[in-house]
Each structure stands twice: as C-alpha cells, then as structure tokens.
Design an enzyme around this catalytic site. Structure first.
Site, PDB file in Angstrom:
ATOM      1  N   ARG A 270      33.423  17.500  10.799  1.00 21.98           N
ATOM      2  CA  ARG A 270      32.418  18.539  10.610  1.00 21.98           C
ATOM      3  C   ARG A 270      31.965  19.144  11.932  1.00 21.98           C
ATOM      4  O   ARG A 270      31.799  20.360  12.047  1.00 21.98           O
ATOM      5  CB  ARG A 270      31.223  17.979   9.834  1.00 21.98           C
ATOM      6  CG  ARG A 270      30.090  18.978   9.604  1.00 21.98           C
ATOM      7  CD  ARG A 270      30.523  20.380   9.231  1.00 21.98           C
ATOM      8  NE  ARG A 270      31.475  20.406   8.123  1.00 21.98           N
ATOM      9  CZ  ARG A 270      32.230  21.446   7.816  1.00 21.98           C
ATOM     10  NH1 ARG A 270      32.195  22.545   8.554  1.00 21.98           N
ATOM     11  NH2 ARG A 270      33.056  21.406   6.796  1.00 21.98           N
TER      12      ARG A 270
ATOM     13  N   LYS B 249      21.015  37.618  22.768  1.00 24.17           N
ATOM     14  CA  LYS B 249      20.567  37.156  21.451  1.00 24.17           C
ATOM     15  C   LYS B 249      21.550  36.110  20.937  1.00 24.17           C
ATOM     16  O   LYS B 249      22.383  36.356  20.062  1.00 24.17           O
ATOM     17  CB  LYS B 249      20.459  38.339  20.488  1.00 24.17           C
ATOM     18  CG  LYS B 249      19.398  39.350  20.902  1.00 24.17           C
ATOM     19  CD  LYS B 249      19.373  40.551  19.984  1.00 24.17           C
ATOM     20  CE  LYS B 249      18.337  41.577  20.434  1.00 24.17           C
ATOM     21  NZ  LYS B 249      18.348  42.794  19.599  1.00 24.17           N
TER      22      LYS B 249
ATOM     23  N   LYS C 295      13.014  46.810  30.451  1.00 21.83           N
ATOM     24  CA  LYS C 295      12.906  47.199  29.050  1.00 21.83           C
ATOM     25  C   LYS C 295      11.545  47.852  28.779  1.00 21.83           C
ATOM     26  O   LYS C 295      10.718  47.976  29.689  1.00 21.83           O
ATOM     27  CB  LYS C 295      13.147  45.978  28.166  1.00 21.83           C
ATOM     28  CG  LYS C 295      14.571  45.423  28.340  1.00 21.83           C
ATOM     29  CD  LYS C 295      14.828  44.247  27.455  1.00 21.83           C
ATOM     30  CE  LYS C 295      14.961  44.612  26.002  1.00 21.83           C
ATOM     31  NZ  LYS C 295      16.171  45.421  25.741  1.00 21.83           N
TER      32      LYS C 295
ATOM     33  N   GLU D 233      15.994  50.717  30.346  1.00 21.42           N
ATOM     34  CA  GLU D 233      16.082  51.126  28.946  1.00 21.42           C
ATOM     35  C   GLU D 233      15.228  52.361  28.716  1.00 21.42           C
ATOM     36  O   GLU D 233      14.070  52.421  29.150  1.00 21.42           O
ATOM     37  CB  GLU D 233      15.592  49.983  28.058  1.00 21.42           C
ATOM     38  CG  GLU D 233      15.515  50.328  26.578  1.00 21.42           C
ATOM     39  CD  GLU D 233      14.913  49.195  25.778  1.00 21.42           C
ATOM     40  OE1 GLU D 233      15.618  48.203  25.529  1.00 21.42           O
ATOM     41  OE2 GLU D 233      13.719  49.297  25.410  1.00 21.42           O
TER      42      GLU D 233
ATOM     43  N   ASP E  45      18.560  53.301  23.967  1.00 19.99           N
ATOM     44  CA  ASP E  45      18.213  52.439  22.848  1.00 19.99           C
ATOM     45  C   ASP E  45      17.875  53.222  21.589  1.00 19.99           C
ATOM     46  O   ASP E  45      16.992  54.089  21.596  1.00 19.99           O
ATOM     47  CB  ASP E  45      17.020  51.555  23.232  1.00 19.99           C
ATOM     48  CG  ASP E  45      16.772  50.458  22.221  1.00 19.99           C
ATOM     49  OD1 ASP E  45      17.746  49.827  21.789  1.00 19.99           O
ATOM     50  OD2 ASP E  45      15.598  50.235  21.866  1.00 19.99           O
TER      51      ASP E  45
END
Length: 284
Positions: A103, A138, A170, A200, A221
C-alpha cells in the site's frame, strides 16, 4: 525526455515515515498471521488505466526498506506513457515484505503518476505554443520535492520550490506595503543581483505601473484571455509573463495562444486524481 532521479537520501525519510505510519505498533498482523515466513512470490505492478508513470524509485524503496531481498525490475521508466493493463514492473522476493509494503508503494506511485498524467494532458493541449506548464507551492506538506518531480515527469516545469527561491510579490504584499512601487522598491533593496523579482497584477493598469519598475517577471492573475493578449503586448518581451488562475486543459490552448511564457497551475499538485495502478499476484 531525460528525467533526473531524486537522490535516495531525500526519498528515504518520506518512505520510512509512510511505512511507520502504516505499520503502527504491531506491524502487519494480517500478513504475518496468514503468510509463511519463508514464502517467496512474484507480483507485477500493472496500470489499470492509461497514463504517465512517476514514482517508481519510491515504490522500490518501500519494498526494500521492509526487506532488502525484494527485487523490483522495471519494464517502464518514470515519464513513460503506459496503456491500460500494461505491466510497469515486476516485484519478487519474500511474500510478507511485498504484501506489507504494497500500500505504501502504491500510494506514492499512484499519486505521483496521477500528477504526471494530469500535467501531460495540459502539456499536450498547448503543444505548438511556446508556453511552459509550471506548478506552484500548492503541494502536500512534506511531499513538495516529489510532487514537483512528478510534474517534470509529465513534461512540465517547476516554479519556486520555496519562499527562498525568488521574490514573488503577491496582492497581500502590495496591500500591506502600500502599493506596487513601495513593494517593488523594498524588494530590490533587500536582495542581491542574482535574486529574481516577480510581481502579481490583476489588471492592465497595475501591469503598466509594475512595468515602469522593471520586474523580472509578471504574474497575470485571473485575467481574461483578451486581457492576457493585451498584457503580453504591453510587456513586449521586457519581462517573463506568467498566467495563473484556475486554468484547465480546456482553456489552456487559448491562454497559450496569447503568447504567454508560463502557465502556472496549482491543481496539478493539490487536486490531480491518482493514476490507478495495482499490485497483482502472478502464480509461478
């Protein structure tokens, strides 16, 4: 495609931790109760659907950490396109070890192959355009290096590995700094000449303001395809252009056709479905 393997010294702690999580306090009580200690067997890793393989080294390490006498012989390499039903590798050796590690080996192999397969689908969708498909931060905590490796196995490229790779300003940075200019100026003052600065922007007006400050790259973005086309023209090669924001295989060709340099996609690493791969017993 030449795909550099990840070093074992990096992989082993991840695989060991996963095995320890599975073994718990008493080990594999099912296998130990049913399978004789001296039983040897041969199994195969088989694709149950078409896709791109990634993670064979982790699968092999899972078996080897349980028992170094297990042998895994690959018939396909990471980055290979496999058909449904195709054998990927054979696994032979002590049956207890193979069943105990099964597994964990499959969890790594299915997850990374799923990322590679999803990446390949987007890469294929934009073939003929200059844009590269890149991943983001992410990622699953603790698995970033191998998930980004899987993106490369699928024909994509990597964005930042961490917060220390480059400066990426950002929207929250801009808001807290008090605007694009103060954010850019502070960034330039704080780093050396080898550190790239990307910013961004959400609108063409923000892009115009940012370009006056000579960023190395601009992250466009959630812009419409029409605005992306205008943005690429505004940049005119003065900075690397990156598009982001819920880009799928359906919309990627239109995004790539704008002339964008990079398309960054977070879901490749945080939401790609697994590639179904099984471990099948083969009677000798």
């Amino acid at each position: 495609m030449t795909l550099s393997p990840l070093p074992t010294i990096m992989l082993e702690p991840m695989v060991r931790a996963a095995l320890l999580e599975d073994l718990g306090r008493a080990g594999d009580v099912t296998t130990d109760a049913i399978v004789p200690r001296d039983r040897h067997t041969t199994t195969v890793l088989a694709a149950r659907q078409q896709g791109i393989i990634a993670g064979l080294d982790l699968a092999m390490l899972a078996f080897k950490l349980i028992d170094p006498n297990v042998e895994m012989t690959g018939e396909r390499a990471d980055g290979s396109d496999v058909a449904q039903g195709e054998t990927i590798a054979s696994v032979s050796g002590p049956a207890r070890a193979i069943l105990t590690a099964e597994r964990t080996a499959l969890n790594f192999l299915c997850h990374l192959s799923g990322i590679a397969t999803a990446t390949a689908s987007i890469v294929s969708a934009i073939r003929g355009h200059k844009a590269k498909i890149v991943c983001t931060r992410k990622t699953t905590p603790g698995l970033r290096a191998i998930e980004k490796y899987a993106v490369r196995a699928g024909g994509g490229a990597n964005h930042r590995f961490g917060l220390d790779d480059a400066i990426l300003i950002k929207d929250n940075h801009i808001a807290i700094a008090g605007g694009i200019r103060p954010a850019m100026e502070r960034a330039r003052m704080s780093v050396g000449h080898l550190v790239k600065v990307e910013i961004e922007v959400d609108t063409l007006a923000q892009l115009d303001e940012a370009l006056a400050l000579a960023p190395d790259a601009v992250l466009l973005d959630n812009m419409s395809v029409d605005d992306l086309r205008k943005a690429v023209a505004m940049v005119g090669g003065r900075a690397v252009t990156e598009a982001s924001g819920r880009i799928t295989a359906a919309i990627a060709p239109a995004v790539a056709a704008t002339g964008i340099d990079l398309i960054s996609i977070g879901w490749l690493t945080h939401s790609a479905p697994i590639l179904d791969i099984g471990l099948d017993y083969r009677e000798l």
